[in-house]
Scaffold this motif. Structure first.
Motif, PDB file in Angstrom:
ATOM      1  N   ALA A  98     -13.746  22.405 -86.464  1.00 38.73           N
ATOM      2  CA  ALA A  98     -12.543  22.249 -84.761  1.00 38.73           C
ATOM      3  C   ALA A  98     -13.296  21.416 -84.103  1.00 38.73           C
ATOM      4  N   THR A  99     -12.086  21.607 -83.096  1.00 40.44           N
ATOM      5  CA  THR A  99     -12.388  20.770 -82.161  1.00 40.44           C
ATOM      6  C   THR A  99     -12.495  21.096 -81.117  1.00 40.44           C
ATOM      7  N   GLY A 100     -12.088  20.655 -79.848  1.00 36.02           N
ATOM      8  CA  GLY A 100     -11.762  21.434 -78.072  1.00 36.02           C
ATOM      9  C   GLY A 100     -11.678  20.029 -77.002  1.00 36.02           C
ATOM     10  N   LEU A 101     -10.911  21.214 -76.210  1.00 30.00           N
ATOM     11  CA  LEU A 101     -10.406  19.834 -75.223  1.00 30.00           C
ATOM     12  C   LEU A 101     -10.581  20.998 -74.207  1.00 30.00           C
ATOM     13  N   ALA A 102     -11.522  20.212 -73.243  1.00 35.60           N
ATOM     14  CA  ALA A 102     -12.027  20.871 -72.124  1.00 35.60           C
ATOM     15  C   ALA A 102     -11.211  20.128 -70.567  1.00 35.60           C
ATOM     16  N   LYS A 103     -10.757  20.535 -70.134  1.00 35.25           N
ATOM     17  CA  LYS A 103     -10.376  20.207 -68.291  1.00 35.25           C
ATOM     18  C   LYS A 103     -11.387  20.076 -67.018  1.00 35.25           C
ATOM     19  N   GLU A 104     -12.529  21.484 -67.412  1.00 34.66           N
ATOM     20  CA  GLU A 104     -13.769  21.092 -66.739  1.00 34.66           C
ATOM     21  C   GLU A 104     -14.838  21.368 -67.412  1.00 34.66           C
ATOM     22  N   GLY A 105     -15.993  21.673 -66.726  1.00 33.98           N
ATOM     23  CA  GLY A 105     -17.024  22.040 -67.436  1.00 33.98           C
ATOM     24  C   GLY A 105     -18.442  22.015 -66.415  1.00 33.98           C
ATOM     25  N   LYS A 106     -19.684  22.693 -66.976  1.00 28.98           N
ATOM     26  CA  LYS A 106     -19.994  22.201 -66.296  1.00 28.98           C
ATOM     27  C   LYS A 106     -22.231  22.220 -67.411  1.00 28.98           C
ATOM     28  N   ILE A 107     -22.695  21.170 -66.478  1.00 34.99           N
ATOM     29  CA  ILE A 107     -23.684  21.323 -67.428  1.00 34.99           C
ATOM     30  C   ILE A 107     -25.198  22.028 -67.389  1.00 34.99           C
ATOM     31  N   LEU A 108     -25.846  22.675 -67.988  1.00 35.07           N
ATOM     32  CA  LEU A 108     -26.862  23.679 -67.574  1.00 35.07           C
ATOM     33  C   LEU A 108     -27.995  23.464 -68.379  1.00 35.07           C
ATOM     34  N   LEU A 109     -28.677  23.806 -68.012  1.00 34.78           N
ATOM     35  CA  LEU A 109     -30.524  23.069 -68.270  1.00 34.78           C
ATOM     36  C   LEU A 109     -30.760  24.761 -69.709  1.00 34.78           C
ATOM     37  N   ILE A 118     -14.013  30.861 -73.556  1.00 34.29           N
ATOM     38  CA  ILE A 118     -14.833  30.226 -72.392  1.00 34.29           C
ATOM     39  C   ILE A 118     -15.942  29.622 -73.119  1.00 34.29           C
ATOM     40  N   VAL A 119     -16.706  28.652 -73.584  1.00 31.30           N
ATOM     41  CA  VAL A 119     -17.992  28.027 -74.333  1.00 31.30           C
ATOM     42  C   VAL A 119     -19.136  27.672 -73.266  1.00 31.30           C
ATOM     43  N   LEU A 120     -20.025  28.409 -74.449  1.00 32.43           N
ATOM     44  CA  LEU A 120     -21.351  27.755 -74.246  1.00 32.43           C
ATOM     45  C   LEU A 120     -22.228  28.296 -74.692  1.00 32.43           C
ATOM     46  N   GLY A 121     -22.334  25.911 -75.240  1.00 37.53           N
ATOM     47  CA  GLY A 121     -23.040  25.924 -76.070  1.00 37.53           C
ATOM     48  C   GLY A 121     -24.292  25.061 -76.114  1.00 37.53           C
ATOM     49  N   THR A 122     -24.917  24.780 -77.511  1.00 36.04           N
ATOM     50  CA  THR A 122     -25.910  23.394 -77.076  1.00 36.04           C
ATOM     51  C   THR A 122     -25.360  22.452 -77.399  1.00 36.04           C
ATOM     52  N   ILE A 123     -25.891  21.521 -76.645  1.00 38.55           N
ATOM     53  CA  ILE A 123     -25.367  20.192 -77.208  1.00 38.55           C
ATOM     54  C   ILE A 123     -26.419  19.147 -77.823  1.00 38.55           C
ATOM     55  N   GLU A 124     -25.933  19.391 -78.628  1.00 43.95           N
ATOM     56  CA  GLU A 124     -26.386  18.066 -80.137  1.00 43.95           C
ATOM     57  C   GLU A 124     -26.444  16.706 -80.324  1.00 43.95           C
ATOM     58  N   GLY A 167     -22.650  17.207 -63.736  1.00 48.93           N
ATOM     59  CA  GLY A 167     -24.079  17.226 -64.800  1.00 48.93           C
ATOM     60  C   GLY A 167     -24.193  16.084 -65.310  1.00 48.93           C
ATOM     61  N   GLU A 168     -25.021  15.746 -65.909  1.00 53.06           N
ATOM     62  CA  GLU A 168     -24.852  14.732 -66.769  1.00 53.06           C
ATOM     63  C   GLU A 168     -25.584  15.472 -68.225  1.00 53.06           C
ATOM     64  N   PRO A 169     -24.375  15.240 -69.444  1.00 54.02           N
ATOM     65  CA  PRO A 169     -24.990  15.847 -70.974  1.00 54.02           C
ATOM     66  C   PRO A 169     -26.257  14.584 -71.474  1.00 54.02           C
ATOM     67  N   LEU A 170     -27.069  15.339 -71.633  1.00 52.70           N
ATOM     68  CA  LEU A 170     -28.319  15.070 -72.377  1.00 52.70           C
ATOM     69  C   LEU A 170     -28.272  16.084 -73.913  1.00 52.70           C
ATOM     70  N   VAL A 171     -28.459  14.912 -74.904  1.00 48.66           N
ATOM     71  CA  VAL A 171     -29.154  16.953 -76.484  1.00 48.66           C
ATOM     72  C   VAL A 171     -30.432  17.674 -75.526  1.00 48.66           C
ATOM     73  N   GLY A 172     -29.663  18.575 -76.126  1.00 43.22           N
ATOM     74  CA  GLY A 172     -30.849  20.034 -75.379  1.00 43.22           C
ATOM     75  C   GLY A 172     -29.887  20.823 -74.101  1.00 43.22           C
ATOM     76  N   ARG A 173     -29.403  20.123 -73.501  1.00 39.41           N
ATOM     77  CA  ARG A 173     -28.766  21.221 -72.919  1.00 39.41           C
ATOM     78  C   ARG A 173     -28.197  22.218 -72.941  1.00 39.41           C
ATOM     79  N   ARG A 174     -26.966  22.724 -72.216  1.00 41.86           N
ATOM     80  CA  ARG A 174     -26.103  23.003 -72.535  1.00 41.86           C
ATOM     81  C   ARG A 174     -24.847  23.122 -72.172  1.00 41.86           C
ATOM     82  N   PHE A 175     -23.358  22.858 -72.675  1.00 46.79           N
ATOM     83  CA  PHE A 175     -22.198  23.129 -71.751  1.00 46.79           C
ATOM     84  C   PHE A 175     -21.580  24.081 -71.759  1.00 46.79           C
ATOM     85  N   ARG A 176     -20.888  24.964 -70.678  1.00 46.23           N
ATOM     86  CA  ARG A 176     -19.894  25.814 -70.451  1.00 46.23           C
ATOM     87  C   ARG A 176     -19.040  24.386 -69.830  1.00 46.23           C
ATOM     88  N   GLY A 177     -17.556  25.680 -70.542  1.00 46.44           N
ATOM     89  CA  GLY A 177     -16.330  25.138 -69.852  1.00 46.44           C
ATOM     90  C   GLY A 177     -15.658  25.858 -70.951  1.00 46.44           C
TER      91      GLY A 177
END
Length: 291
Positions: free
Chosen positions: A138-149, A225-231, A268-278
């Motif tokens: 599975a993969t996904g495409l996103a038009k916009e998103g945010k990085i959450l702590l 709407i996905v909220l996931g941890t960046i690995e 936002g800046e995507p880093l391992v451990g942070r979360r993505f929402r989009g």
């Protein structure tokens, strides 16, 4: 114009003429061609790659004069991670020759519906209507998103959450078979969860309570709407536009998959451990050879 073209680095397309020029370029310069033939038709998928694992697929049919007629096209991200291996049901869309896949992955809590990337492989195996177990990338495409702590978690709490999710998956599986005790247990768990969230949301932000989530979005069945941890994070560049895109490997409700988003559309800046929402358009590559 396909709204998710910007996710793979085509954010500057402004009109239909530019879109048609891009499609013709993809057809002319396609690096891969997959063909399905029978006595009535010859269907082909032409893949034009603009970055490693990222590109455009043009699907259509060849006529008797070897002229290609486009039916439709879609941007894609081809992943490398097997996200799930459950019973897959494939169905054709009513408006185009595209297909969608659906499976019940109990980790997500909802049916996973995705746009099937490799239709020719499905046609070659005879368009089986019955469900069967296949691995899905599975993969996904996103038009916009945010990085959450990230939320603050300790090892013990993470183990408890993982154990709860595993137990819930087992209960959902039993409930699907008609087990009344499992249904009652799930109902009580949902009531307790709702009560707990209702109390905490009065004094806490919802994203400090909910660590990850996977929620259907809008009228399109394969949008979430996905909220996931960046690995893992990597940056690729579209060779045609020089736009940079992020490939984010996410873990969402214990399921792993990759999401592609233009660098300029991510806040936002995507880093391992942070979360993505989009909002993500889910795609899936089904390995029919391993069923």
């Amino acid at each position: 114009m396909h709204s998710f073209l910007r996710a793979i680095g085509y954010g500057n397309l402004t009109n239909h003429r530019e879109e048609q020029e891009l499609i013709q370029k993809a057809i002319k310069n396609a690096q891969k061609k997959h063909v399905y033939m029978d006595e009535n038709m010859r269907i082909a998928e032409l893949s034009f790659e603009v970055a490693p694992g990222i590109g455009i697929v043009v699907r259509g049919e060849y006529d008797a004069e070897e002229e290609f007629h486009m039916e439709h096209y879609f941007p894609y991200l081809k992943g490398n991670i097997v996200s799930t291996a459950e019973e897959i049901f494939i169905s054709k869309r009513v408006d185009t020759d595209a297909y969608t896949g659906m499976c019940d992955d109990f980790r997500l809590g909802v049916s996973l519906i995705f746009y099937l990337q490799n239709v020719v492989d499905y046609l070659k195996m005879g368009k089986r209507s019955e469900s069967q177990v296949y691995p899905v990338i599975a993969t996904g495409l996103a038009k916009e998103g945010k990085i959450l702590l990230p939320t603050k978690q300790n090892i013990r709490a993470e183990k408890i959450v993982d154990a709860d999710l595993t137990q819930r998956s087992k209960l959902l599986s039993e409930a699907k078979k008609g087990n009344q005790e499992a249904i009652e247990s799930l109902t009580l768990d949902d009531i307790d969860l709702y009560s707990m969230v209702s109390r905490r949301v009065r004094r806490e932000d919802i994203y400090s309570i909910v660590n990850t989530s996977f929620i259907p979005y809008g009228s399109e069945s394969d949008n979430y709407i996905v909220l996931g941890t960046i690995e893992n994070v990597r940056v690729e560049k579209n060779i045609c536009t020089d736009e940079q895109v992020y490939i984010l490997q996410l873990c969402c409700n214990q399921m792993e998959f990759e999401v592609c988003i233009s660098r300029k559309d991510l806040f936002g800046e995507p880093l391992v451990g942070r979360r993505f929402r989009g909002i993500v358009w889910m795609q899936g590559y089904v390995d029919f050879t391993r069923g």
